[in-house]
Scaffold this active site. Structure first.
Site, PDB file in Angstrom:
ATOM      1  N   LYS A 118      41.398 -40.264 -65.856  1.00 37.16           N
ATOM      2  CA  LYS A 118      40.134 -39.838 -66.462  1.00 37.16           C
ATOM      3  C   LYS A 118      39.508 -40.951 -67.311  1.00 37.16           C
ATOM      4  CE  LYS A 118      39.918 -35.665 -64.714  1.00 37.16           C
ATOM      5  NZ  LYS A 118      38.841 -35.314 -63.761  1.00 37.16           N
ATOM      6  N   ASP A 176      39.203 -34.069 -48.043  1.00 35.77           N
ATOM      7  CA  ASP A 176      40.389 -34.291 -48.867  1.00 35.77           C
ATOM      8  C   ASP A 176      40.175 -35.573 -49.657  1.00 35.77           C
ATOM      9  OD1 ASP A 176      42.857 -34.861 -49.988  1.00 35.77           O
ATOM     10  OD2 ASP A 176      43.976 -34.098 -48.262  1.00 35.77           O
ATOM     11  N   ASP A 180      35.355 -29.302 -50.827  1.00 34.43           N
ATOM     12  CA  ASP A 180      36.674 -29.078 -51.422  1.00 34.43           C
ATOM     13  C   ASP A 180      37.680 -29.158 -50.272  1.00 34.43           C
ATOM     14  OD1 ASP A 180      37.469 -27.535 -54.347  1.00 34.43           O
ATOM     15  OD2 ASP A 180      39.025 -27.541 -52.797  1.00 34.43           O
ATOM     16  N   TYR A 225      47.231 -38.483 -65.576  1.00 40.84           N
ATOM     17  CA  TYR A 225      45.950 -37.760 -65.627  1.00 40.84           C
ATOM     18  C   TYR A 225      45.009 -38.449 -66.614  1.00 40.84           C
ATOM     19  CZ  TYR A 225      42.720 -33.822 -66.244  1.00 40.84           C
ATOM     20  OH  TYR A 225      41.593 -33.022 -66.310  1.00 40.84           O
ATOM     21  N   THR A 268      40.879 -22.076 -66.272  1.00 43.38           N
ATOM     22  CA  THR A 268      40.686 -22.158 -64.817  1.00 43.38           C
ATOM     23  C   THR A 268      42.057 -22.072 -64.147  1.00 43.38           C
ATOM     24  OG1 THR A 268      40.993 -24.543 -64.653  1.00 43.38           O
ATOM     25  CG2 THR A 268      38.746 -23.803 -65.121  1.00 43.38           C
ATOM     26  N   THR A 296      44.427 -24.898 -65.330  1.00 44.59           N
ATOM     27  CA  THR A 296      45.168 -24.766 -66.586  1.00 44.59           C
ATOM     28  C   THR A 296      46.136 -23.590 -66.545  1.00 44.59           C
ATOM     29  OG1 THR A 296      43.161 -23.701 -67.444  1.00 44.59           O
ATOM     30  CG2 THR A 296      43.578 -25.945 -68.154  1.00 44.59           C
TER      31      THR A 296
HETATM   32  N1  LIG Z   1      40.366 -26.886 -66.839  1.00 49.42           N
HETATM   33  C1  LIG Z   1      40.406 -27.788 -67.812  1.00 49.42           C
HETATM   34  O1  LIG Z   1      40.920 -27.515 -68.927  1.00 49.42           O
HETATM   35  C2  LIG Z   1      39.822 -29.152 -67.616  1.00 49.42           C
HETATM   36  C3  LIG Z   1      39.685 -29.998 -68.716  1.00 49.42           C
HETATM   37  C4  LIG Z   1      39.153 -31.266 -68.558  1.00 49.42           C
HETATM   38  C5  LIG Z   1      38.757 -31.681 -67.298  1.00 49.42           C
HETATM   39  N2  LIG Z   1      38.897 -30.854 -66.230  1.00 49.42           N
HETATM   40  C6  LIG Z   1      38.480 -31.359 -64.922  1.00 49.42           C
HETATM   41  O2  LIG Z   1      37.539 -30.468 -64.366  1.00 49.42           O
HETATM   42  C7  LIG Z   1      37.588 -30.564 -62.945  1.00 49.42           C
HETATM   43  C8  LIG Z   1      37.697 -29.176 -62.343  1.00 49.42           C
HETATM   44  O3  LIG Z   1      38.927 -28.614 -62.768  1.00 49.42           O
HETATM   45  P1  LIG Z   1      39.161 -27.040 -62.855  1.00 49.42           P
HETATM   46  O4  LIG Z   1      39.767 -26.776 -64.185  1.00 49.42           O
HETATM   47  O5  LIG Z   1      37.954 -26.293 -62.432  1.00 49.42           O
HETATM   48  O6  LIG Z   1      40.378 -26.894 -61.816  1.00 49.42           O
HETATM   49  P2  LIG Z   1      40.527 -26.053 -60.480  1.00 49.42           P
HETATM   50  O7  LIG Z   1      41.939 -26.312 -60.057  1.00 49.42           O
HETATM   51  O8  LIG Z   1      40.079 -24.677 -60.677  1.00 49.42           O
HETATM   52  O9  LIG Z   1      39.526 -26.793 -59.486  1.00 49.42           O
HETATM   53  C9  LIG Z   1      39.791 -28.061 -58.961  1.00 49.42           C
HETATM   54  C10 LIG Z   1      39.285 -28.103 -57.530  1.00 49.42           C
HETATM   55  O10 LIG Z   1      39.550 -29.419 -57.012  1.00 49.42           O
HETATM   56  C11 LIG Z   1      40.001 -29.256 -55.690  1.00 49.42           C
HETATM   57  N3  LIG Z   1      40.824 -30.379 -55.271  1.00 49.42           N
HETATM   58  C12 LIG Z   1      42.009 -30.772 -55.808  1.00 49.42           C
HETATM   59  N4  LIG Z   1      42.509 -31.777 -55.100  1.00 49.42           N
HETATM   60  C13 LIG Z   1      41.637 -32.027 -54.086  1.00 49.42           C
HETATM   61  C14 LIG Z   1      41.623 -32.943 -53.016  1.00 49.42           C
HETATM   62  N5  LIG Z   1      42.630 -33.786 -52.797  1.00 49.42           N
HETATM   63  N6  LIG Z   1      40.561 -32.950 -52.173  1.00 49.42           N
HETATM   64  C15 LIG Z   1      39.542 -32.067 -52.351  1.00 49.42           C
HETATM   65  N7  LIG Z   1      39.518 -31.160 -53.336  1.00 49.42           N
HETATM   66  C16 LIG Z   1      40.560 -31.138 -54.192  1.00 49.42           C
HETATM   67  C17 LIG Z   1      40.839 -27.985 -55.718  1.00 49.42           C
HETATM   68  O11 LIG Z   1      41.028 -27.438 -54.414  1.00 49.42           O
HETATM   69  C18 LIG Z   1      40.019 -27.102 -56.637  1.00 49.42           C
HETATM   70  O12 LIG Z   1      39.096 -26.298 -55.927  1.00 49.42           O
HETATM   71  C19 LIG Z   1      38.771 -31.484 -62.629  1.00 49.42           C
HETATM   72  O13 LIG Z   1      38.297 -32.801 -62.380  1.00 49.42           O
HETATM   73  C20 LIG Z   1      39.582 -31.449 -63.894  1.00 49.42           C
HETATM   74  O14 LIG Z   1      40.378 -32.596 -64.059  1.00 49.42           O
HETATM   75  C21 LIG Z   1      39.416 -29.595 -66.341  1.00 49.42           C
END
Ligand SMILES: NC(=O)c1ccc[n+]([C@@H]2O[C@H](COP(=O)([O-])OP(=O)(O)OC[C@H]3O[C@@H](n4cnc5c(N)ncnc54)[C@H](O)[C@@H]3O)[C@@H](O)[C@H]2O)c1
Length: 247
Positions: free
Chosen positions: A152, A59, A36, A148, A183, A186
């Site tokens: 996806k 990153d 991360d 977004y 999370t 959101t």
């Molecule tokens: N939460 C939702 O409702 C939801 C729905 C559909 C898909 N998703 C997908 O699930 C995945 C996880 O999301 P989440 O809800 O746990 O969010 P989150 O924000 O809790 O976690 C995302 C993680 O990605 C890391 N990240 C972001 N940009 C980065 C970068 N440039 N380099 C390295 N790390 C990076 C962040 O530091 C974070 O730890 C994502 O791909 C998101 O698009 C989430």
């Protein structure tokens, strides 16, 4: 234990779904590398895991650091790659900046391909697999989040294309399409401002009585798809959305 002796790389593991997945895989016996950009979050995740992970910051906007992450995770081989890091940004299409559009594609799509590309030689050797994170936004249009959703849809295309390209080499590639999951993403992502028609934003509410998903609900699907229980599953997109896309 589903993953005893297996080596697993999980991105986005500092938070949310990635953190829950790292905890789940460690509990199932995997030797886990967590990646991360958030170093402090990775340390917090590590403290919650049943076994000590390898920690590597990277990153997703820096593709060399994506490759370096795989190098670290695959030092002794690699069985599973879970691509979970991602970024969300809302905004009216009238004003959404093209720089932000490109940033979302880089983090959510290009880096996923770069990580897959770097991991695949190792996965061919191990007969391993990839589980990507798409979204219900990969399966339908979503207003005010075009970048977004495009990013996806790209993950869905990468998943299906690689499944075809690598099927004969014994590597499976699948993706999960979460709906709304509680999370930091959101909770903390600013909602769109200005002239927004909210009635078109959340058209697909969950259908289950308790349909809002937790990170653990999604981690369960990661564990299933990455395990031998899913040995005949590839090129597939699985919704975990409490029925949001049922209609
Ligand atoms: N939460 C939702 O409702 C939801 C729905 C559909 C898909 N998703 C997908 O699930 C995945 C996880 O999301 P989440 O809800 O746990 O969010 P989150 O924000 O809790 O976690 C995302 C993680 O990605 C890391 N990240 C972001 N940009 C980065 C970068 N440039 N380099 C390295 N790390 C990076 C962040 O530091 C974070 O730890 C994502 O791909 C998101 O698009 C989430």
């Amino acid at each position: 234990m589903l993953f005893a002796g297996k080596k697993v790389l999980i991105t986005g593991a500092a938070s949310g779904i990635g953190r829950a997945t790292a905890i789940r895989f460690a509990a199932e016996g995997a030797a886990v590398t967590i990646g991360d950009r958030n170093a402090a979050g990775l340390e917090e995740t590590a403290a919650l895991m049943a076994s000590t992970p390898t920690i590597q910051t990277y990153d997703a906007t820096d593709l060399a650091s994506c490759r370096a992450l795989v190098d670290v995770a695959a030092r002794d081989g690699l069985d599973v790659l879970c691509n979970i890091a991602g970024m969300l940004k809302w905004g009216s299409s009238e004003t959404f900046s093209l720089d932000d559009f490109e940033l979302l594609l880089k983090i959510n799509t290009t880096s996923v391909f770069a990580l897959c590309q770097a991991a695949l030689p190792h996965l061919v050797k191990s007969g391993g697999n990839i589980v990507n994170t798409a979204s219900t936004a990969a399966l339908q249009g979503i207003a005010y989040t075009i970048a977004y959703s495009a990013s996806k849809h790209g993950v869905a295309a990468i998943t299906k294309g690689l499944a075809i390209e690598y099927g004969a080499k014994g590597v499976r590639v699948n993706a999960i399409c979460p709906g709304h999951v509680e999370t930091p993403m959101t909770r903390d992502t600013p909602v769109p401002e200005g002239d927004i028609d909210w009635s078109v934003v959340m058209r697909n509410a969950p259908k289950l009585r308790d349909g809002s998903c937790s990170p653990d609900d999604v981690a369960n699907m990661f564990a299933f798809l990455a395990s031998d229980q899913a040995s005949k599953v590839t090129g597939a997109l699985f919704t975990v959305d409490g029925g949001q896309l049922a209609g």
